[in-house]
Design an enzyme around this catalytic site. Structure first.
Site, short mmCIF file in Angstrom:
data_model
loop_
_atom_site.label_atom_id
_atom_site.label_comp_id
_atom_site.label_asym_id
_atom_site.label_seq_id
_atom_site.Cartn_x
_atom_site.Cartn_y
_atom_site.Cartn_z
N GLU A 49 0.79 -1.23 0.00
CA GLU A 49 0.00 0.00 0.00
C GLU A 49 0.83 1.29 0.00
OE1 GLU A 49 -3.41 0.33 -0.15
OE2 GLU A 49 -3.38 -1.82 -0.61
N SER A 79 -48.13 -35.61 34.53
CA SER A 79 -47.89 -35.97 35.94
C SER A 79 -46.71 -35.24 36.55
CB SER A 79 -47.67 -37.49 36.06
OG SER A 79 -48.85 -38.17 35.72
#
Length: 797
Positions: free
Chosen positions: A90, A478
């Protein structure tokens, strides 16, 4: 001649005038633009968009949420090779210039004049920082001039390290990765420090064009860009020739790595995400919040594994439903090469995903002894025919076809199937599987403070995001009975109270037909003690019991245990668990038994931190404190400690001699619980605990339908609970509730519940509240035969 002598002077004057004009224009532009420029000081307190991350209590990643994957890295955390690669790609003069590369600017100006657009950019890393943080990306002269001005300011106020750090954490590098640390995880599945030189050069090539030079979507162009960067590094003396040649020879190893969760708990992560969005709004997913849950990673894995194996076992009991799809075997061409690769995964199946531990596979061949299956990775595995005995053809929940005699009776080449590796005594064996139609949920929490240690909301979050552990209200069956029995004990009943297990019919003008509750085995055992009725789960005893209690007492008492009152039916059917409750609600109520009578509030989030680790919020749960009288932030007592002690003893008998004897396989004497099964076996439950952990498991279909004949809480849900608790309780000593004052033990006649006469051979000991202990002479046995006496009631309520 005089004219010729005057010409150079004229040219000099023109040049001088032009320079002066340019200076004036530049000065004017400077004076015009500078006041509108943002302050560089903002960069000192820059806040990156970082995803929300969710962790277990022990710091393992569960999941992350956010549009951008970013893990900010400091300059010192970036390997020197990566720094050199980025600079080579860059801005190779970055550490020497003062923010502006004048040669690059001249080139950009030339392009603007010739092409009326800037093609090459000419931006330094500092100028890119200025653009990325303050400006748009439109190629205009004014924007370029602003870049120059901002770059000069940035260079004056920040160090090179600070500038570089801003750059590497801001840049977009494809596949939702922002910053080099995120790119390392996305493309290579590892941290920056573990990247090779070639991989660093590949990442350094991405800022210029994240799509065009992407190693996954454009591998050829990406390799060209990578090699160019390696060459630049060599030319700049960043690497020597040997490293350059070695890195250039390295193949492209990039592949997509999604967010790598360390713990399978996406239903938990989704609960946290919802909470955070409610608390902090849309910014919750981009401010870097870290949420630490109460989840224990080892228990969560145990829960996930138990649910998987339990649903696989249930599914196998009902047969093979066939392949998911079929492809033409001729399209599966051979692939040369090593690594055991010998098949190509069809593009038509590229979207077929793994579901829990079930990965997709394609049958390549069958023999007399095995099925050969192609995995997505390209290698093959053999599934022994000896493991396919279960794969009888599914016909209905209660019917299957004949047992297969050879692999070809089950699958054929081209079939798309599911496979998984199961651990056995001889190691792992590949198994044929199928995505189960049934679902399950598991919730496990600590009774002393309500912290959720494990939560599974379904077979797989990728299959269904619906969280059955929290959102899935189903009839409790139950599993509800212990709440009724506890209400009865606090209303004067005892574990030895006699209730008749006999038929009963309710006629109610508001009902189309009479209600005739039944026991699951359609048998009636006559008068029996409450303890016995609970561990045998006798429905008729529960109905007769609720008839003898004020209905408001039962409703209020159950609500005080943490069950939402609005979910409870105001009639006698409540005794049989017709209330629709979530596994979390049931677990929370059972935790009252486990804690000795205290009610805590379930909680999932332990603390919330910002991106810097500062604690923003910390849970302050109600905690059980047995000597604090439930005051202050301590959990309130909602059940008499003597009732809790009696219920714990009765629920332990469910395991010792009742419907949950399978749990004896754990080899512990401190566990208690209750099975639950609804009509036509639509829902199967087991809720159980010891004093340190309460856990509930539910099994059923999302759209209620029968699980099949002989599928009960004890056969479908309890095995999952056992597998989980085996891990959760491993190596931990037994824990017991202390016997509270006011409890007495009396030797009673098991048939009458009254004190046994001296010398009675079958006399048993029972525990009573001191004020409720039976006294006086032994009572005569209650009437009723083996089938019991029938009664008729005119109204249901």
């Amino acid at each position: 001649m005089p004219k010729l002598k005057a010409l150079p002077a004229f040219i000099l004057w023109v040049i001088f005038s032009a320079v002066c004009g340019m200076v004036l224009v530049a000065s004017a532009a400077y004076l015009y633009l500078v006041p509108a420029l943002p302050s560089v000081e903002q960069l000192r307190d820059v806040s990156f968009q970082i995803p929300l991350r969710v962790y277990t209590r022990d710091g393992k990643l569960i999941g992350e949420f956010g549009e951008k994957r970013r893990s900010p890295a400091s300059f010192d955390e970036v390997p020197p090779d990566l720094i050199n690669a980025i600079v080579a790609a860059e801005d190779d003069r970055f550490f020497r210039h003062h923010g502006i590369d004048y040669g690059g600017l001249v080139r950009a100006a030339y392009e603007l004049v010739r092409y009326r657009e800037i093609r090459s950019g000419g931006s330094t890393i500092t100028m890119q920082v200025a653009r990325n943080f303050f400006l748009d990306r439109e190629q205009k002269f004014t924007r370029k001039f602003n870049e120059i001005l901002l770059a000069r300011q940035i260079e004056r106020e920040l160090t090179k390290k600070e500038i570089f750090e801003l750059y590497i954490n801001k840049i977009y590098l494809g596949h939702r990765a922002y910053g080099v640390a995120a790119a390392a995880e996305v493309y290579y599945g590892k941290p920056l420090k573990d990247l090779t030189l070639a991989q660093m050069a590949m990442i350094a090539g991405l800022p210029k064009a994240p799509s065009a030079y992407n190693p996954i979507t454009n591998p050829e162009r990406a390799m060209v860009r990578r090699d160019w960067i390696l060459k630049r590094m060599y030319q700049l003396d960043s690497i020597d020739e040997s490293r350059y040649e070695a890195a250039k020879a390295e193949p492209n190893t990039a592949s997509f790595h999604g967010s790598q969760s360390e713990v399978d708990a996406l239903h938990v992560a989704d609960m946290v995400r919802t909470y955070m969005l409610d608390k902090y709004g849309p910014e919750a997913t981009d401010q870097g919040y870290r949420v630490y849950t109460t989840i224990d990673s080892s228990l969560q894995k145990a829960a996930t594994d138990a649910v998987f194996l339990g649903l696989m076992a249930y599914d196998r009991r009902h047969g093979w439903r066939g392949a998911e799809a079929h492809v033409d075997p001729a399209t599966l061409h051979a692939l040369p090469g090593s690594n055991g690769k010998n098949g190509a995964w069809p593009d038509s199946l590229k979207d077929v995903r793994q579901v829990s531990y079930l990965e997709p596979g394609i049958v390549l061949a069958t023999s007399d002894t095995a099925v050969t299956v192609l995995r997505r990775a390209g290698d093959t595995v053999d599934i022994p025919f000896s493991t396919l005995g279960w794969a009888r053809k599914y016909m209905s929940a209660d019917a299957m076809g004949p047992a297969p005699k050879k692999p070809a009776d089950v699958v054929k080449p081209g079939d798309v199937v599911r496979i998984y590796a199961q651990k056995g005594a001889q190691g792992y064996t590949w198994q044929l599987g199928q995505v189960p139609g049934a679902q399950s949920a598991l919730v496990s929490l600590k009774p002393d403070d309500g912290s959720i240690a494990a939560l599974v909301g379904g077979f797989s979050y990728m299959q269904s995001r619906f969280n059955r552990a929290v959102q899935g209200d189903r009839q409790a069956g139950s599993a509800f009975k212990p709440f009724l029995y506890a209400a009865a004990l606090e209303h004067g009943f005892t574990p030895a109270s006699i209730i008749n297990d006999a038929p009963i019919v309710f006629h109610d003008p508001g009902m189309d037909k009479a209600w005739r509750p039944e026991n699951d085995n359609e048998k009636f055992y006559g008068p029996m003690r409450l303890r016995q009725a609970l561990y045998l789960s006798r429905n008729l005893v529960s109905v007769r019991l609720i008839m003898q209690l004020p209905i408001d007492h039962v409703l209020d008492y159950t609500a005080n245990l943490g069950i939402p009152k609005e979910k409870l039916p105001r009639n006698f059917s409540m005794a049989l668990g017709t209330a629709s409750l979530s596994p979390l609600e049931i677990t929370n109520a059972y935790a009252v038994f486990a804690s000795g009578g205290y009610r805590t509030s379930p909680y999932l989030i332990d603390r919330i931190e910002d991106g810097n680790g500062t604690v923003l919020w910390k849970a302050e749960p109600l905690r059980v404190c047995r000597s604090c009288n439930g005051s202050g932030s301590h959990a309130p007592r909602v059940m008499d400690e003597r009732t809790a002690y009696q219920m714990n003893s009765m629920l332990q008998d469910v395991v010792r001699r009742g419907t949950a004897t399978r749990a004896l396989a754990l080899g512990r004497d401190d566990i208690a619980g209750k099975t639950g099964t609804t009509n036509d076996s639509r829902d199967a439950w087991f809720a159980g605990y010891n004093p340190t952990l309460a856990t509930t498991v539910w099994v059923g279909f999302d759209q209620p339908q029968t699980l099949g004949r002989n599928e009960y809480g004890g056969t479908a849900a309890l095995p999952i609970w056992i597998d989980y608790m085996r891990v959760a309780m491993a190596g931990k000593p037994s824990a017991y509730l202390p016997q509270p004052p006011g409890i007495v033990t009396v030797k009673i006649d098991p048939a009458t519940g009254q004190p046994a006469p001296p010398g009675q051979a079958d006399a048993i000991f029972e525990i009573f509240r001191e004020e409720n202990q039976p006294t006086g002479a032994p009572a005569a046995p209650a009437g009723g035969g083996s089938e019991g006496n029938g009664d008729t009631v005119e109204e249901l309520f």
